[in-house]
Write a protein that holds these residues in place. Structure first.
Motif, PDB file in Angstrom:
ATOM      1  N   PRO A 239       7.864   6.254  -7.578  1.00  0.00           N
ATOM      2  CA  PRO A 239       7.313   5.611  -5.986  1.00  0.00           C
ATOM      3  C   PRO A 239       6.197   4.629  -6.669  1.00  0.00           C
ATOM      4  O   PRO A 239       5.790   4.033  -6.414  1.00  0.00           O
ATOM      5  CB  PRO A 239       6.924   6.855  -5.334  1.00  0.00           C
ATOM      6  CG  PRO A 239       6.032   8.063  -6.629  1.00  0.00           C
ATOM      7  CD  PRO A 239       8.079   7.823  -7.099  1.00  0.00           C
TER       8      PRO A 239
ATOM      9  N   CYS B  60      10.550   0.240  -7.062  1.00  0.00           N
ATOM     10  CA  CYS B  60       9.699   1.983  -6.788  1.00  0.00           C
ATOM     11  C   CYS B  60      10.482   2.457  -5.145  1.00  0.00           C
ATOM     12  O   CYS B  60      10.847   1.471  -4.482  1.00  0.00           O
ATOM     13  CB  CYS B  60       8.590   1.451  -6.880  1.00  0.00           C
ATOM     14  SG  CYS B  60       8.039   1.203  -8.139  1.00  0.00           S
ATOM     15  N   TRP B  61      10.096   3.362  -4.830  1.00  0.00           N
ATOM     16  CA  TRP B  61      11.387   3.915  -4.056  1.00  0.00           C
ATOM     17  C   TRP B  61      10.512   4.822  -2.991  1.00  0.00           C
ATOM     18  O   TRP B  61       9.529   5.830  -3.972  1.00  0.00           O
ATOM     19  CB  TRP B  61      12.758   4.509  -4.667  1.00  0.00           C
ATOM     20  CG  TRP B  61      13.685   3.874  -4.798  1.00  0.00           C
ATOM     21  CD1 TRP B  61      13.450   3.135  -6.141  1.00  0.00           C
ATOM     22  CD2 TRP B  61      14.957   2.911  -4.055  1.00  0.00           C
ATOM     23  NE1 TRP B  61      14.576   2.347  -6.078  1.00  0.00           N
ATOM     24  CE2 TRP B  61      14.705   2.376  -5.220  1.00  0.00           C
ATOM     25  CE3 TRP B  61      15.096   3.190  -2.791  1.00  0.00           C
ATOM     26  CZ2 TRP B  61      16.284   1.803  -4.152  1.00  0.00           C
ATOM     27  CZ3 TRP B  61      15.986   2.335  -2.728  1.00  0.00           C
ATOM     28  CH2 TRP B  61      16.384   1.323  -3.368  1.00  0.00           C
ATOM     29  N   ARG B  62      10.407   5.062  -1.827  1.00  0.00           N
ATOM     30  CA  ARG B  62       9.565   6.041  -1.263  1.00  0.00           C
ATOM     31  C   ARG B  62      10.863   6.798   0.274  1.00  0.00           C
ATOM     32  O   ARG B  62      11.789   5.313   0.576  1.00  0.00           O
ATOM     33  CB  ARG B  62       8.465   5.756  -0.038  1.00  0.00           C
ATOM     34  CG  ARG B  62       8.702   4.440   0.774  1.00  0.00           C
ATOM     35  CD  ARG B  62       7.230   3.842   1.050  1.00  0.00           C
ATOM     36  NE  ARG B  62       7.771   2.629   1.574  1.00  0.00           N
ATOM     37  CZ  ARG B  62       6.816   1.593   2.421  1.00  0.00           C
ATOM     38  NH1 ARG B  62       4.923   2.241   1.884  1.00  0.00           N
ATOM     39  NH2 ARG B  62       6.732   0.213   3.315  1.00  0.00           N
TER      40      ARG B  62
ATOM     41  N   ARG C 137      10.283  -0.493   4.498  1.00  0.00           N
ATOM     42  CA  ARG C 137      10.793  -0.369   3.539  1.00  0.00           C
ATOM     43  C   ARG C 137      10.715   0.807   2.892  1.00  0.00           C
ATOM     44  O   ARG C 137      10.252   1.206   3.004  1.00  0.00           O
ATOM     45  CB  ARG C 137      11.097  -1.396   2.777  1.00  0.00           C
ATOM     46  CG  ARG C 137      10.849  -3.277   3.635  1.00  0.00           C
ATOM     47  CD  ARG C 137      11.520  -4.526   2.535  1.00  0.00           C
ATOM     48  NE  ARG C 137      10.510  -4.258   0.749  1.00  0.00           N
ATOM     49  CZ  ARG C 137      10.240  -5.313   0.540  1.00  0.00           C
ATOM     50  NH1 ARG C 137      10.231  -6.293   1.858  1.00  0.00           N
ATOM     51  NH2 ARG C 137       9.586  -5.281  -0.664  1.00  0.00           N
ATOM     52  N   ARG C 138      12.117   1.154   2.357  1.00  0.00           N
ATOM     53  CA  ARG C 138      11.946   1.749   1.293  1.00  0.00           C
ATOM     54  C   ARG C 138      12.122   1.621  -0.293  1.00  0.00           C
ATOM     55  O   ARG C 138      12.382   2.323  -1.105  1.00  0.00           O
ATOM     56  CB  ARG C 138      13.843   3.127   1.414  1.00  0.00           C
ATOM     57  CG  ARG C 138      12.877   3.298   2.897  1.00  0.00           C
ATOM     58  CD  ARG C 138      13.998   4.596   3.528  1.00  0.00           C
ATOM     59  NE  ARG C 138      14.409   5.116   4.286  1.00  0.00           N
ATOM     60  CZ  ARG C 138      15.176   5.970   5.165  1.00  0.00           C
ATOM     61  NH1 ARG C 138      16.525   5.998   4.629  1.00  0.00           N
ATOM     62  NH2 ARG C 138      14.843   6.871   5.910  1.00  0.00           N
ATOM     63  N   GLU C 139      11.961   0.526  -0.922  1.00  0.00           N
ATOM     64  CA  GLU C 139      11.889  -0.060  -1.158  1.00  0.00           C
ATOM     65  C   GLU C 139      10.937  -0.888  -1.808  1.00  0.00           C
ATOM     66  O   GLU C 139      10.554  -1.544  -1.446  1.00  0.00           O
ATOM     67  CB  GLU C 139      13.429  -0.380  -2.563  1.00  0.00           C
ATOM     68  CG  GLU C 139      13.898  -1.262  -1.475  1.00  0.00           C
ATOM     69  CD  GLU C 139      13.677  -2.406  -2.116  1.00  0.00           C
ATOM     70  OE1 GLU C 139      13.667  -3.092  -1.130  1.00  0.00           O
ATOM     71  OE2 GLU C 139      13.397  -2.323  -2.971  1.00  0.00           O
ATOM     72  N   HIS C 140      10.238  -1.087  -3.170  1.00  0.00           N
ATOM     73  CA  HIS C 140      10.194  -2.884  -3.555  1.00  0.00           C
ATOM     74  C   HIS C 140       9.502  -3.210  -4.842  1.00  0.00           C
ATOM     75  O   HIS C 140       9.797  -1.988  -5.529  1.00  0.00           O
ATOM     76  CB  HIS C 140       8.082  -3.465  -2.771  1.00  0.00           C
ATOM     77  CG  HIS C 140       7.860  -2.457  -3.438  1.00  0.00           C
ATOM     78  ND1 HIS C 140       5.942  -2.112  -2.949  1.00  0.00           N
ATOM     79  CD2 HIS C 140       7.560  -1.397  -4.801  1.00  0.00           C
ATOM     80  CE1 HIS C 140       5.261  -1.536  -3.425  1.00  0.00           C
ATOM     81  NE2 HIS C 140       5.893  -0.469  -4.539  1.00  0.00           N
TER      82      HIS C 140
ATOM     83  N   ARG D 279      -1.901  -6.009   4.540  1.00  0.00           N
ATOM     84  CA  ARG D 279      -2.323  -5.146   3.756  1.00  0.00           C
ATOM     85  C   ARG D 279      -2.834  -5.292   2.863  1.00  0.00           C
ATOM     86  O   ARG D 279      -2.452  -6.855   1.788  1.00  0.00           O
ATOM     87  CB  ARG D 279      -1.364  -3.677   4.015  1.00  0.00           C
ATOM     88  CG  ARG D 279       0.082  -3.237   4.740  1.00  0.00           C
ATOM     89  CD  ARG D 279       0.900  -2.547   4.845  1.00  0.00           C
ATOM     90  NE  ARG D 279       1.849  -3.731   4.344  1.00  0.00           N
ATOM     91  CZ  ARG D 279       1.966  -4.309   5.458  1.00  0.00           C
ATOM     92  NH1 ARG D 279       1.879  -4.852   5.935  1.00  0.00           N
ATOM     93  NH2 ARG D 279       3.439  -5.423   4.891  1.00  0.00           N
TER      94      ARG D 279
ATOM     95  N   ALA E  31       6.210  -7.616  -1.715  1.00  0.00           N
ATOM     96  CA  ALA E  31       6.210  -7.731  -0.172  1.00  0.00           C
ATOM     97  C   ALA E  31       4.899  -8.820   0.589  1.00  0.00           C
ATOM     98  O   ALA E  31       5.572  -9.536   0.562  1.00  0.00           O
ATOM     99  CB  ALA E  31       6.459  -6.113   0.781  1.00  0.00           C
ATOM    100  N   VAL E  32       3.824  -8.170   0.181  1.00  0.00           N
ATOM    101  CA  VAL E  32       2.461  -8.678   0.175  1.00  0.00           C
ATOM    102  C   VAL E  32       2.891 -10.288   0.625  1.00  0.00           C
ATOM    103  O   VAL E  32       1.824 -11.003   1.148  1.00  0.00           O
ATOM    104  CB  VAL E  32       1.374  -7.553   0.426  1.00  0.00           C
ATOM    105  CG1 VAL E  32       0.063  -8.311   1.764  1.00  0.00           C
ATOM    106  CG2 VAL E  32       2.038  -5.732   1.195  1.00  0.00           C
TER     107      VAL E  32
HETATM  108  C1  LIG Z   1       5.005  -3.547   2.198  1.00  0.00           C
HETATM  109  C2  LIG Z   1       6.311  -3.068   2.134  1.00  0.00           C
HETATM  110  O1  LIG Z   1       6.918  -2.868   1.474  1.00  0.00           O
HETATM  111  N1  LIG Z   1       5.527  -1.809   0.798  1.00  0.00           N
HETATM  112  C3  LIG Z   1       6.619  -0.740   0.362  1.00  0.00           C
HETATM  113  C4  LIG Z   1       7.653  -0.642   0.060  1.00  0.00           C
HETATM  114  N2  LIG Z   1       8.035   0.017  -0.489  1.00  0.00           N
HETATM  115  C5  LIG Z   1       7.501   1.344  -1.158  1.00  0.00           C
HETATM  116  C6  LIG Z   1       8.381   1.971  -2.312  1.00  0.00           C
HETATM  117  C7  LIG Z   1       7.420   2.900  -2.629  1.00  0.00           C
HETATM  118  C8  LIG Z   1       5.639   2.684  -3.177  1.00  0.00           C
HETATM  119  C9  LIG Z   1       5.422   2.024  -1.904  1.00  0.00           C
HETATM  120  C10 LIG Z   1       6.252   1.005  -0.784  1.00  0.00           C
HETATM  121  C11 LIG Z   1       5.746  -0.009  -0.186  1.00  0.00           C
END
Ligand SMILES: CC(=O)Nc1cnc2ccccc2c1
Length: 446
Positions: free
Chosen positions: A103, A132-134, A143-146, A312, A342-343
């Motif tokens: 993450p 990184c993933w969530r 989103r689940r990745e950035h 954000r 992203a931001v």
């Molecule tokens: C704005 C955005 O996409 N945030 C984002 C997107 N994916 C993530 C994945 C893991 C950790 C934080 C994350 C944060």
């Protein structure tokens, strides 16, 4: 190229026409929920962004590192109730090991530092750009990745390290056209919180939990914050005093409340003085409410924000002097930041600062008839060996098609391989912007 029916070709004449695999039911051509593809246009923007991340890291003398996107789950299991823990993209692999898609990058960096141990001289200045993933319930549709850019300094206890890191982000913003009127950094120190909690003799192990609750101060109602703070054991009075201190926006006021003897005020004073020397004072402001949402920060913390308040946090970081020792490593001081992909793109869109990045190719080479395809390949190779970009037409196409493609790929000139010219060891050249056309000897083509 093998047909699907039972392996290789057997005597093309006798075999029945190859029967392809029965069509599978149509697969979903979209990427998994919360993830993105990067087709050429998006990939050009991503490469442009990452190129700037890397250029700044290089300017600051940092070395690039990387780690597996898959880590042991244990690396990210912290007890402080962080969102990043609730949304961990974790699972059991086929070897029954608990693993997770990372993450964030800092724990992996800490792991590698410990693994390298005494073999790497301090201070370490490492950077990484990694996905990184969530795992969020898609109800939020987020989103689940950035991708994150991280820069970390290991082995420097002084706030000169934090000042250097903030400087590198200011340099990045300037490179892409963002100014101090667009964004700023809110800067504080978790030692402020520590010193307040100590006054109320609140135990150290509550520290991480309290930080995570405070980090939600602008995301959930203040009554909820108070409730959560009491639920971890803070008294009504301690909560009120803490919230009072967190509303301070001036260092002088802070000093009045905390006194001038504590490390928090000393660190922050030094940081603001160094900011003067770096020339980025107009970019930073003290704001005691900044704690950041990661449990491991121990000192200075900072976050980049857009002054219009629409987006954000753009980036964030701070000192994490205890992380390495919690992994069983030496008690090494450390600080770093994370900068998401992203931001910043949303901000660039808002400010009309997205770069115009189009595909640009210098030459499109085409044979004017099929038996000159080999000659065209030779011409393409000669140009490429001179470092020129070439789009070689690979099929026998009408000139109309070639011109259309030349326009689409933004070719600067068209190289025509035709019989009469080729007999003389020459090729035709057409400059597509001016329409100018001429012949040139192959070995004079540059
Ligand atoms: C704005 C955005 O996409 N945030 C984002 C997107 N994916 C993530 C994945 C893991 C950790 C934080 C994350 C944060």
């Amino acid at each position: 190229s093998e047909n699907g029916s039972g392996g290789g070709r057997s005597g093309a004449l006798s075999a029945p026409p190859p029967v392809l695999e029965e069509a599978v039911q149509k697969i979903d051509v979209n990427p998994p929920k919360g993830t993105r593809d990067f087709p050429p246009e998006e990939m050009r923007l991503r490469n442009w962004l990452f190129h700037n991340f890397r250029e700044v890291s290089r300017l600051y003398g940092f070395e690039e590192v990387d780690f597996p996107v898959l880590e042991s789950e244990a690396l990210f299991i912290r007890k402080a109730g962080e969102e990043i823990r609730d949304q961990l993209y974790c699972f059991e692999d086929r070897g029954n090991r608990r693993v997770a898609l990372r993450p964030e990058l800092t724990p992996s960096l800490a792991r590698l530092v410990i693994q390298k141990g005494k073999s790497v001289p301090l201070p370490l200045k490492w950077f990484a750009v990694g996905q990184c993933w969530r795992y969020e319930r898609m109800t939020r549709g987020r989103r689940r990745e950035h991708y994150q850019w991280n820069m970390d300094i290991i082995g420097v206890p002084e706030v000169t390290a934090e000042a250097e890191l903030i400087s590198s982000i200011v340099t990045f913003f300037k490179r892409i056209g963002i100014t101090a009127s667009d964004v700023g950094f809110k800067v504080s120190s978790r030692k402020v919180l520590q010193e307040v909690l100590k006054c109320y003799s609140i135990s150290e192990n509550l520290f991480g939990k309290v930080c995570i609750i405070i980090d939600k101060i602008e995301k959930i109602p203040i009554d909820e914050i108070k409730k959560e703070l009491k639920s971890v054991g803070m008294s009504e009075e301690a909560v009120e005093e803490l919230l009072q201190v967190l509303s301070i926006k001036s260092l002088t006021k802070l000093e009045e409340i905390l006194g001038g003897a504590g490390e928090a005020v000393a660190d922050l004073k030094q940081l603001f003085s160094l900011a003067e020397n770096f020339g980025y004072s107009e970019w930073i402001q003290f704001d005691a409410s900044v704690v950041r949402g990661l449990a491991y920060y121990t000192g200075i913390v900072f976050e980049g924000f857009d002054r219009e308040g629409k987006l954000r946090a753009i980036c964030g970081g701070g000192r994490y002097d205890r992380l390495l020792s919690t992994f069983g490593g030496d008690d090494l001081p450390a600080c770093g930041f994370g900068f998401g992909d992203a931001v910043i793109v949303e901000l660039l869109k808002e400010k009309g600062l997205l770069p115009e990045l189009s595909l640009q190719v210098e030459n499109i080479v085409c044979a004017l008839d099929p038996d000159l395809q080999g000659a065209a390949s030779t011409v393409a190779t000669i140009l490429r060996e001179k470092g020129q970009t070439v789009d070689l037409v690979l099929e026998n196409k009408p000139l109309k098609w070639v011109f259309k493609r030349a326009g689409r790929i933004n070719a600067q000139r068209l190289i025509l391989v035709g019989n009469t010219e080729w007999q003389k060891g020459m090729v035709g050249v057409k400059i597509l912007s001016s329409g100018e056309q001429y012949e040139v000897k192959l070995d004079e083509l540059e």
